[in-house]
Design a protein around this motif. Structure first.
Motif, PDB file in Angstrom:
ATOM      1  N   LEU A 104       0.819  -1.208   0.000  1.00 43.43           N
ATOM      2  CA  LEU A 104       0.000   0.000   0.000  1.00 43.43           C
ATOM      3  C   LEU A 104       0.861   1.269   0.000  1.00 43.43           C
ATOM      4  O   LEU A 104       0.422   2.318  -0.485  1.00 43.43           O
ATOM      5  CB  LEU A 104      -0.917  -0.011   1.224  1.00 43.43           C
ATOM      6  CG  LEU A 104      -2.145   0.913   1.196  1.00 43.43           C
ATOM      7  CD1 LEU A 104      -3.030   0.593   0.008  1.00 43.43           C
ATOM      8  CD2 LEU A 104      -2.922   0.772   2.505  1.00 43.43           C
ATOM      9  N   VAL A 105       2.072   1.172   0.527  1.00 42.25           N
ATOM     10  CA  VAL A 105       2.968   2.340   0.565  1.00 42.25           C
ATOM     11  C   VAL A 105       3.235   2.857  -0.842  1.00 42.25           C
ATOM     12  O   VAL A 105       3.073   4.050  -1.135  1.00 42.25           O
ATOM     13  CB  VAL A 105       4.301   1.987   1.253  1.00 42.25           C
ATOM     14  CG1 VAL A 105       5.265   3.178   1.172  1.00 42.25           C
ATOM     15  CG2 VAL A 105       4.064   1.600   2.696  1.00 42.25           C
ATOM     16  N   THR A 106       3.630   1.969  -1.730  1.00 43.46           N
ATOM     17  CA  THR A 106       3.922   2.356  -3.119  1.00 43.46           C
ATOM     18  C   THR A 106       2.674   2.882  -3.815  1.00 43.46           C
ATOM     19  O   THR A 106       2.725   3.898  -4.527  1.00 43.46           O
ATOM     20  CB  THR A 106       4.468   1.153  -3.910  1.00 43.46           C
ATOM     21  OG1 THR A 106       5.643   0.675  -3.268  1.00 43.46           O
ATOM     22  CG2 THR A 106       4.799   1.554  -5.337  1.00 43.46           C
ATOM     23  N   GLN A 107       1.558   2.222  -3.590  1.00 44.72           N
ATOM     24  CA  GLN A 107       0.301   2.626  -4.228  1.00 44.72           C
ATOM     25  C   GLN A 107      -0.080   4.052  -3.849  1.00 44.72           C
ATOM     26  O   GLN A 107      -0.373   4.891  -4.707  1.00 44.72           O
ATOM     27  CB  GLN A 107      -0.828   1.669  -3.806  1.00 44.72           C
ATOM     28  CG  GLN A 107      -0.685   0.279  -4.347  1.00 44.72           C
ATOM     29  CD  GLN A 107      -1.296   0.170  -5.747  1.00 44.72           C
ATOM     30  OE1 GLN A 107      -1.464   1.144  -6.449  1.00 44.72           O
ATOM     31  NE2 GLN A 107      -1.606  -1.039  -6.137  1.00 44.72           N
ATOM     32  N   ILE A 108      -0.085   4.319  -2.562  1.00 41.04           N
ATOM     33  CA  ILE A 108      -0.497   5.632  -2.076  1.00 41.04           C
ATOM     34  C   ILE A 108       0.462   6.716  -2.548  1.00 41.04           C
ATOM     35  O   ILE A 108       0.038   7.807  -2.959  1.00 41.04           O
ATOM     36  CB  ILE A 108      -0.597   5.645  -0.535  1.00 41.04           C
ATOM     37  CG1 ILE A 108      -1.732   4.731  -0.075  1.00 41.04           C
ATOM     38  CG2 ILE A 108      -0.809   7.056  -0.009  1.00 41.04           C
ATOM     39  CD1 ILE A 108      -1.831   4.580   1.430  1.00 41.04           C
ATOM     40  N   ARG A 109       1.756   6.427  -2.530  1.00 45.02           N
ATOM     41  CA  ARG A 109       2.737   7.443  -2.904  1.00 45.02           C
ATOM     42  C   ARG A 109       2.671   7.787  -4.385  1.00 45.02           C
ATOM     43  O   ARG A 109       2.852   8.953  -4.763  1.00 45.02           O
ATOM     44  CB  ARG A 109       4.141   6.970  -2.507  1.00 45.02           C
ATOM     45  CG  ARG A 109       4.356   7.040  -1.006  1.00 45.02           C
ATOM     46  CD  ARG A 109       5.758   6.692  -0.578  1.00 45.02           C
ATOM     47  NE  ARG A 109       5.961   7.001   0.832  1.00 45.02           N
ATOM     48  CZ  ARG A 109       7.076   6.774   1.504  1.00 45.02           C
ATOM     49  NH1 ARG A 109       8.119   6.207   0.890  1.00 45.02           N
ATOM     50  NH2 ARG A 109       7.171   7.110   2.779  1.00 45.02           N
ATOM     51  N   ILE A 110       2.391   6.805  -5.218  1.00 47.41           N
ATOM     52  CA  ILE A 110       2.238   7.093  -6.647  1.00 47.41           C
ATOM     53  C   ILE A 110       0.977   7.921  -6.880  1.00 47.41           C
ATOM     54  O   ILE A 110       1.001   8.937  -7.585  1.00 47.41           O
ATOM     55  CB  ILE A 110       2.174   5.799  -7.478  1.00 47.41           C
ATOM     56  CG1 ILE A 110       3.515   5.048  -7.411  1.00 47.41           C
ATOM     57  CG2 ILE A 110       1.830   6.109  -8.936  1.00 47.41           C
ATOM     58  CD1 ILE A 110       3.500   3.708  -8.118  1.00 47.41           C
ATOM     59  N   MET A 111      -0.121   7.488  -6.268  1.00 49.92           N
ATOM     60  CA  MET A 111      -1.388   8.206  -6.448  1.00 49.92           C
ATOM     61  C   MET A 111      -1.348   9.612  -5.855  1.00 49.92           C
ATOM     62  O   MET A 111      -1.981  10.528  -6.373  1.00 49.92           O
ATOM     63  CB  MET A 111      -2.532   7.416  -5.812  1.00 49.92           C
ATOM     64  CG  MET A 111      -2.910   6.152  -6.551  1.00 49.92           C
ATOM     65  SD  MET A 111      -4.369   5.366  -5.811  1.00 49.92           S
ATOM     66  CE  MET A 111      -4.631   3.995  -6.951  1.00 49.92           C
ATOM     67  N   SER A 112      -0.615   9.776  -4.760  1.00 47.01           N
ATOM     68  CA  SER A 112      -0.573  11.080  -4.092  1.00 47.01           C
ATOM     69  C   SER A 112       0.115  12.150  -4.938  1.00 47.01           C
ATOM     70  O   SER A 112      -0.055  13.348  -4.681  1.00 47.01           O
ATOM     71  CB  SER A 112       0.125  10.965  -2.734  1.00 47.01           C
ATOM     72  OG  SER A 112       1.503  10.637  -2.886  1.00 47.01           O
ATOM     73  N   LEU A 113       0.868  11.747  -5.945  1.00 43.19           N
ATOM     74  CA  LEU A 113       1.481  12.725  -6.849  1.00 43.19           C
ATOM     75  C   LEU A 113       0.420  13.557  -7.554  1.00 43.19           C
ATOM     76  O   LEU A 113       0.671  14.700  -7.961  1.00 43.19           O
ATOM     77  CB  LEU A 113       2.358  12.008  -7.882  1.00 43.19           C
ATOM     78  CG  LEU A 113       3.618  11.321  -7.347  1.00 43.19           C
ATOM     79  CD1 LEU A 113       4.261  10.480  -8.446  1.00 43.19           C
ATOM     80  CD2 LEU A 113       4.611  12.348  -6.820  1.00 43.19           C
ATOM     81  N   VAL A 114      -0.773  12.989  -7.669  1.00 43.18           N
ATOM     82  CA  VAL A 114      -1.893  13.705  -8.287  1.00 43.18           C
ATOM     83  C   VAL A 114      -2.235  14.964  -7.495  1.00 43.18           C
ATOM     84  O   VAL A 114      -2.667  15.966  -8.062  1.00 43.18           O
ATOM     85  CB  VAL A 114      -3.132  12.781  -8.366  1.00 43.18           C
ATOM     86  CG1 VAL A 114      -4.392  13.559  -8.683  1.00 43.18           C
ATOM     87  CG2 VAL A 114      -2.906  11.698  -9.403  1.00 43.18           C
ATOM     88  N   PHE A 115      -2.013  14.928  -6.180  1.00 45.25           N
ATOM     89  CA  PHE A 115      -2.363  16.070  -5.335  1.00 45.25           C
ATOM     90  C   PHE A 115      -1.551  17.318  -5.688  1.00 45.25           C
ATOM     91  O   PHE A 115      -1.972  18.435  -5.399  1.00 45.25           O
ATOM     92  CB  PHE A 115      -2.144  15.721  -3.860  1.00 45.25           C
ATOM     93  CG  PHE A 115      -2.943  14.536  -3.390  1.00 45.25           C
ATOM     94  CD1 PHE A 115      -4.128  14.189  -4.016  1.00 45.25           C
ATOM     95  CD2 PHE A 115      -2.497  13.752  -2.334  1.00 45.25           C
ATOM     96  CE1 PHE A 115      -4.870  13.099  -3.597  1.00 45.25           C
ATOM     97  CE2 PHE A 115      -3.236  12.662  -1.896  1.00 45.25           C
ATOM     98  CZ  PHE A 115      -4.423  12.326  -2.533  1.00 45.25           C
ATOM     99  N   LEU A 116      -0.394  17.118  -6.298  1.00 45.88           N
ATOM    100  CA  LEU A 116       0.428  18.251  -6.714  1.00 45.88           C
ATOM    101  C   LEU A 116      -0.057  18.848  -8.037  1.00 45.88           C
ATOM    102  O   LEU A 116       0.171  20.031  -8.319  1.00 45.88           O
ATOM    103  CB  LEU A 116       1.892  17.816  -6.863  1.00 45.88           C
ATOM    104  CG  LEU A 116       2.587  17.316  -5.595  1.00 45.88           C
ATOM    105  CD1 LEU A 116       3.981  16.806  -5.938  1.00 45.88           C
ATOM    106  CD2 LEU A 116       2.666  18.415  -4.547  1.00 45.88           C
ATOM    107  N   LEU A 117      -0.728  18.037  -8.845  1.00 46.21           N
ATOM    108  CA  LEU A 117      -1.182  18.483 -10.167  1.00 46.21           C
ATOM    109  C   LEU A 117      -2.628  18.952 -10.181  1.00 46.21           C
ATOM    110  O   LEU A 117      -2.966  19.903 -10.887  1.00 46.21           O
ATOM    111  CB  LEU A 117      -1.023  17.339 -11.180  1.00 46.21           C
ATOM    112  CG  LEU A 117       0.387  16.807 -11.413  1.00 46.21           C
ATOM    113  CD1 LEU A 117       0.343  15.663 -12.419  1.00 46.21           C
ATOM    114  CD2 LEU A 117       1.313  17.905 -11.916  1.00 46.21           C
TER     115      LEU A 117
END
Length: 218
Positions: A104-117
């Motif tokens: 879940l760590v990798t999943q959340i961190r990849i998806m969280s990049l969306v919060f910057l865009l």
């Protein structure tokens, strides 16, 4: 009428493609991988509440809105995006431990990049909705939907890992934000002017919406 037709098409297509995508992924991926995707999406959807913070609804609902108000809210949105990204990134190991799912760590961190865009496109989307240009919004939604589906199924067939959903989510959302940003930039130049008095009435209204959203989630 065109807007109604496009909205109906977007909703109907979303339902069909969503069901088809879930069906395909459930057969391509192992149950454990599929479960990780569901958990990651749930966590990211929760954090998404804090990115927009009800600001889009405030922009749409206010009868009159000035350029300095829009610019101030734009700056706030970007700030919220950065903070939400940092919190999600740092909290991912704790969330993975809580749900007993290391992947879940990798999943959340990849998806969280969306919060910057996302903040760079969501205000422009709200303005288009305010101007009743729902046909364009629906077209972008369809493009985003199909892009996500194609990417996630293609990568799932190749790698058969849960992280493919995160990559597809990031890519399709980035595309959506980019379309709204560059399309609207022609009519509304980018501005980072900030005035708290101008933003304050919107933030008061938006905070009430966020409170309601959190209650619904709980």
């Amino acid at each position: 009428m065109k807007a109604v037709k496009w909205n109906f098409l977007s909703t109907a297509l979303g339902a069909v493609v969503g069901i088809l995508q879930l069906w395909l992924l459930s057969r391509i991926l192992e149950p454990q991988e599929y479960g990780v995707i569901s958990l990651a999406l749930m966590v990211v959807q929760f954090f998404t509440i804090f990115i927009d913070f009800g600001i889009s609804n405030s922009i749409i609902r206010h009868a009159k809105i000035t350029e300095i108000e829009l610019s101030s809210l734009y700056v706030i949105n970007i700030g919220l995006g950065v903070v939400t990204f940092a919190v999600a990134w740092l909290a991912s190991p704790l969330l993975a431990q809580f749900f007993k799912s290391p992947e879940l760590v990798t999943q959340i961190r990849i998806m969280s990049l969306v919060f910057l865009l996302a903040p760079f496109g969501q205000q422009y989307r709200a303005i288009l909705a305010r101007e009743l240009r729902f046909n364009f919004i629906a077209v972008v939604a369809i493009i985003t939907l199909l892009t996500n589906c194609v990417i996630v199924i293609t990568l799932a067939l190749i790698y058969k890992k849960a992280w493919v959903a995160s990559v597809a989510f990031f890519a399709s959302t980035a595309l959506s934000c980019g379309i709204f940003f560059f399309y609207s930039l022609r009519d509304r130049p980018l501005s980072f002017k900030f005035s708290w008095p101008a933003a304050k009435p919107h933030m008061r209204y938006a905070s009430q919406l966020v409170g309601d959203s959190l209650i619904n989630v709980v």
